[in-house]
Design a protein around this motif. Structure first.
Motif, PDB file in Angstrom:
ATOM      1  N   THR A  16       0.846  -1.182   0.000  1.00  0.00           N
ATOM      2  CA  THR A  16       0.000   0.000   0.000  1.00  0.00           C
ATOM      3  C   THR A  16       0.889   1.243   0.000  1.00  0.00           C
ATOM      4  O   THR A  16       1.624   1.469   0.965  1.00  0.00           O
ATOM      5  CB  THR A  16      -0.921   0.012   1.239  1.00  0.00           C
ATOM      6  N   PRO A  17       0.832   2.038  -1.075  1.00  0.00           N
ATOM      7  CA  PRO A  17       1.715   3.185  -1.195  1.00  0.00           C
ATOM      8  C   PRO A  17       1.487   4.280  -0.156  1.00  0.00           C
ATOM      9  O   PRO A  17       2.432   4.921   0.296  1.00  0.00           O
ATOM     10  CB  PRO A  17       1.431   3.737  -2.591  1.00  0.00           C
ATOM     11  N   GLY A  18       0.229   4.492   0.237  1.00  0.00           N
ATOM     12  CA  GLY A  18      -0.059   5.548   1.196  1.00  0.00           C
ATOM     13  C   GLY A  18       0.530   6.868   0.729  1.00  0.00           C
ATOM     14  O   GLY A  18       0.469   7.215  -0.440  1.00  0.00           O
ATOM     15  N   SER A  19       1.164   7.582   1.634  1.00  0.00           N
ATOM     16  CA  SER A  19       1.761   8.876   1.290  1.00  0.00           C
ATOM     17  C   SER A  19       3.287   8.803   1.282  1.00  0.00           C
ATOM     18  O   SER A  19       3.956   9.820   1.450  1.00  0.00           O
ATOM     19  CB  SER A  19       1.283   9.945   2.274  1.00  0.00           C
ATOM     20  N   LEU A  20       3.819   7.599   1.116  1.00  0.00           N
ATOM     21  CA  LEU A  20       5.272   7.437   1.100  1.00  0.00           C
ATOM     22  C   LEU A  20       5.901   8.169  -0.077  1.00  0.00           C
ATOM     23  O   LEU A  20       5.338   8.196  -1.175  1.00  0.00           O
ATOM     24  CB  LEU A  20       5.649   5.954   1.008  1.00  0.00           C
ATOM     25  N   CYS A  21       7.064   8.740   0.149  1.00  0.00           N
ATOM     26  CA  CYS A  21       7.811   9.349  -0.944  1.00  0.00           C
ATOM     27  C   CYS A  21       8.382   8.218  -1.811  1.00  0.00           C
ATOM     28  O   CYS A  21       8.383   7.052  -1.410  1.00  0.00           O
ATOM     29  CB  CYS A  21       8.928  10.245  -0.417  1.00  0.00           C
ATOM     30  N   LYS A  22       8.837   8.558  -2.975  1.00  0.00           N
ATOM     31  CA  LYS A  22       9.330   7.569  -3.931  1.00  0.00           C
ATOM     32  C   LYS A  22      10.424   6.694  -3.322  1.00  0.00           C
ATOM     33  O   LYS A  22      10.386   5.467  -3.429  1.00  0.00           O
ATOM     34  CB  LYS A  22       9.855   8.284  -5.180  1.00  0.00           C
ATOM     35  N   GLN A  23      11.381   7.308  -2.669  1.00  0.00           N
ATOM     36  CA  GLN A  23      12.500   6.562  -2.091  1.00  0.00           C
ATOM     37  C   GLN A  23      12.023   5.561  -1.042  1.00  0.00           C
ATOM     38  O   GLN A  23      12.409   4.393  -1.065  1.00  0.00           O
ATOM     39  CB  GLN A  23      13.489   7.540  -1.463  1.00  0.00           C
ATOM     40  N   ASP A  24      11.170   6.002  -0.132  1.00  0.00           N
ATOM     41  CA  ASP A  24      10.666   5.115   0.914  1.00  0.00           C
ATOM     42  C   ASP A  24       9.769   4.025   0.350  1.00  0.00           C
ATOM     43  O   ASP A  24       9.780   2.891   0.831  1.00  0.00           O
ATOM     44  CB  ASP A  24       9.921   5.910   1.978  1.00  0.00           C
ATOM     45  N   LEU A  25       9.010   4.349  -0.668  1.00  0.00           N
ATOM     46  CA  LEU A  25       8.137   3.361  -1.290  1.00  0.00           C
ATOM     47  C   LEU A  25       8.956   2.269  -1.967  1.00  0.00           C
ATOM     48  O   LEU A  25       8.676   1.082  -1.819  1.00  0.00           O
ATOM     49  CB  LEU A  25       7.190   4.026  -2.286  1.00  0.00           C
ATOM     50  N   ILE A  26       9.995   2.651  -2.673  1.00  0.00           N
ATOM     51  CA  ILE A  26      10.849   1.658  -3.327  1.00  0.00           C
ATOM     52  C   ILE A  26      11.521   0.782  -2.282  1.00  0.00           C
ATOM     53  O   ILE A  26      11.589  -0.447  -2.437  1.00  0.00           O
ATOM     54  CB  ILE A  26      11.882   2.329  -4.253  1.00  0.00           C
ATOM     55  N   ARG A  27      11.984   1.365  -1.200  1.00  0.00           N
ATOM     56  CA  ARG A  27      12.608   0.566  -0.136  1.00  0.00           C
ATOM     57  C   ARG A  27      11.598  -0.394   0.492  1.00  0.00           C
ATOM     58  O   ARG A  27      11.943  -1.528   0.830  1.00  0.00           O
ATOM     59  CB  ARG A  27      13.214   1.481   0.917  1.00  0.00           C
ATOM     60  N   THR A  28      10.357   0.035   0.626  1.00  0.00           N
ATOM     61  CA  THR A  28       9.307  -0.843   1.153  1.00  0.00           C
ATOM     62  C   THR A  28       9.068  -2.009   0.200  1.00  0.00           C
ATOM     63  O   THR A  28       8.912  -3.157   0.635  1.00  0.00           O
ATOM     64  CB  THR A  28       8.007  -0.048   1.393  1.00  0.00           C
ATOM     65  N   ILE A  29       9.045  -1.737  -1.082  1.00  0.00           N
ATOM     66  CA  ILE A  29       8.892  -2.799  -2.089  1.00  0.00           C
ATOM     67  C   ILE A  29      10.066  -3.758  -1.986  1.00  0.00           C
ATOM     68  O   ILE A  29       9.884  -4.991  -2.031  1.00  0.00           O
ATOM     69  CB  ILE A  29       8.789  -2.212  -3.510  1.00  0.00           C
ATOM     70  N   GLN A  30      11.278  -3.228  -1.848  1.00  0.00           N
ATOM     71  CA  GLN A  30      12.464  -4.086  -1.740  1.00  0.00           C
ATOM     72  C   GLN A  30      12.338  -5.039  -0.546  1.00  0.00           C
ATOM     73  O   GLN A  30      12.614  -6.230  -0.668  1.00  0.00           O
ATOM     74  CB  GLN A  30      13.732  -3.238  -1.602  1.00  0.00           C
ATOM     75  N   VAL A  31      11.910  -4.527   0.598  1.00  0.00           N
ATOM     76  CA  VAL A  31      11.732  -5.366   1.786  1.00  0.00           C
ATOM     77  C   VAL A  31      10.659  -6.414   1.528  1.00  0.00           C
ATOM     78  O   VAL A  31      10.826  -7.590   1.861  1.00  0.00           O
ATOM     79  CB  VAL A  31      11.375  -4.507   3.026  1.00  0.00           C
ATOM     80  N   ASN A  32       9.554  -6.005   0.926  1.00  0.00           N
ATOM     81  CA  ASN A  32       8.454  -6.916   0.611  1.00  0.00           C
ATOM     82  C   ASN A  32       8.914  -8.060  -0.286  1.00  0.00           C
ATOM     83  O   ASN A  32       8.423  -9.180  -0.185  1.00  0.00           O
ATOM     84  CB  ASN A  32       7.316  -6.131  -0.046  1.00  0.00           C
ATOM     85  N   GLU A  33       9.870  -7.783  -1.154  1.00  0.00           N
ATOM     86  CA  GLU A  33      10.406  -8.800  -2.064  1.00  0.00           C
ATOM     87  C   GLU A  33      11.482  -9.664  -1.404  1.00  0.00           C
ATOM     88  O   GLU A  33      11.996 -10.589  -2.019  1.00  0.00           O
ATOM     89  CB  GLU A  33      11.011  -8.133  -3.303  1.00  0.00           C
ATOM     90  N   GLY A  34      11.843  -9.327  -0.170  1.00  0.00           N
ATOM     91  CA  GLY A  34      12.871 -10.096   0.530  1.00  0.00           C
ATOM     92  C   GLY A  34      14.284  -9.602   0.251  1.00  0.00           C
ATOM     93  O   GLY A  34      15.255 -10.320   0.478  1.00  0.00           O
ATOM     94  N   ASN A  35      14.385  -8.377  -0.242  1.00  0.00           N
ATOM     95  CA  ASN A  35      15.682  -7.795  -0.562  1.00  0.00           C
ATOM     96  C   ASN A  35      16.084  -6.752   0.483  1.00  0.00           C
ATOM     97  O   ASN A  35      15.266  -6.316   1.281  1.00  0.00           O
ATOM     98  CB  ASN A  35      15.639  -7.131  -1.953  1.00  0.00           C
ATOM     99  N   VAL A  36      17.332  -6.353   0.416  1.00  0.00           N
ATOM    100  CA  VAL A  36      17.831  -5.298   1.291  1.00  0.00           C
ATOM    101  C   VAL A  36      17.261  -3.956   0.808  1.00  0.00           C
ATOM    102  O   VAL A  36      17.300  -3.679  -0.389  1.00  0.00           O
ATOM    103  CB  VAL A  36      19.376  -5.265   1.247  1.00  0.00           C
ATOM    104  N   PRO A  37      16.750  -3.122   1.708  1.00  0.00           N
ATOM    105  CA  PRO A  37      16.202  -1.826   1.311  1.00  0.00           C
ATOM    106  C   PRO A  37      17.323  -0.810   1.066  1.00  0.00           C
ATOM    107  O   PRO A  37      17.581   0.077   1.873  1.00  0.00           O
ATOM    108  CB  PRO A  37      15.334  -1.426   2.501  1.00  0.00           C
ATOM    109  N   CYS A  38      17.964  -0.932  -0.068  1.00  0.00           N
ATOM    110  CA  CYS A  38      19.181  -0.165  -0.328  1.00  0.00           C
ATOM    111  C   CYS A  38      19.019   0.959  -1.351  1.00  0.00           C
ATOM    112  O   CYS A  38      20.002   1.612  -1.703  1.00  0.00           O
ATOM    113  CB  CYS A  38      20.283  -1.111  -0.787  1.00  0.00           C
ATOM    114  N   PHE A  39      17.828   1.205  -1.817  1.00  0.00           N
ATOM    115  CA  PHE A  39      17.627   2.206  -2.863  1.00  0.00           C
ATOM    116  C   PHE A  39      18.245   3.549  -2.489  1.00  0.00           C
ATOM    117  O   PHE A  39      18.029   4.074  -1.407  1.00  0.00           O
ATOM    118  CB  PHE A  39      16.133   2.395  -3.155  1.00  0.00           C
ATOM    119  N   ALA A  40      19.034   4.099  -3.391  1.00  0.00           N
ATOM    120  CA  ALA A  40      19.680   5.415  -3.267  1.00  0.00           C
ATOM    121  C   ALA A  40      20.758   5.463  -2.190  1.00  0.00           C
ATOM    122  O   ALA A  40      21.050   6.518  -1.650  1.00  0.00           O
ATOM    123  CB  ALA A  40      18.657   6.512  -3.046  1.00  0.00           C
TER     124      ALA A  40
END
Length: 65
Positions: A16-40
């Motif tokens: 759920t994107p909510g009001s997350l900024c692009k960077q935080d949203l991508i990091r949330t997706i990374q965690v959801n996929e089982g990856n390290v939240p390393c974007f940027a």
């Protein structure tokens, strides 16, 4: 990649994107996929994860830091 596209990707992955900024949203997706939240966070503009969906955008943002 613009925020609308990232939001679309998030929704398709059950995030759920909510009001997350692009960077935080991508990091949330990374965690959801089982990856390290390393974007940027690529130090000195280098990242070995060249197959990452976010790679190009990530490096561009990392260089701005």
């Amino acid at each position: 990649m613009n925020l609308a596209t990232v939001r679309y990707i998030a929704q398709n992955k059950g995030v759920t994107p909510g009001s997350l900024c692009k960077q935080d949203l991508i990091r949330t997706i990374q965690v959801n996929e089982g990856n390290v939240p390393c974007f940027a966070t690529a130090e000195e503009g280098f990242c070995k994860e060249v197959e990452c969906h976010w790679h190009e955008d990530c490096l561009r943002r990392s260089r701005r830091r």
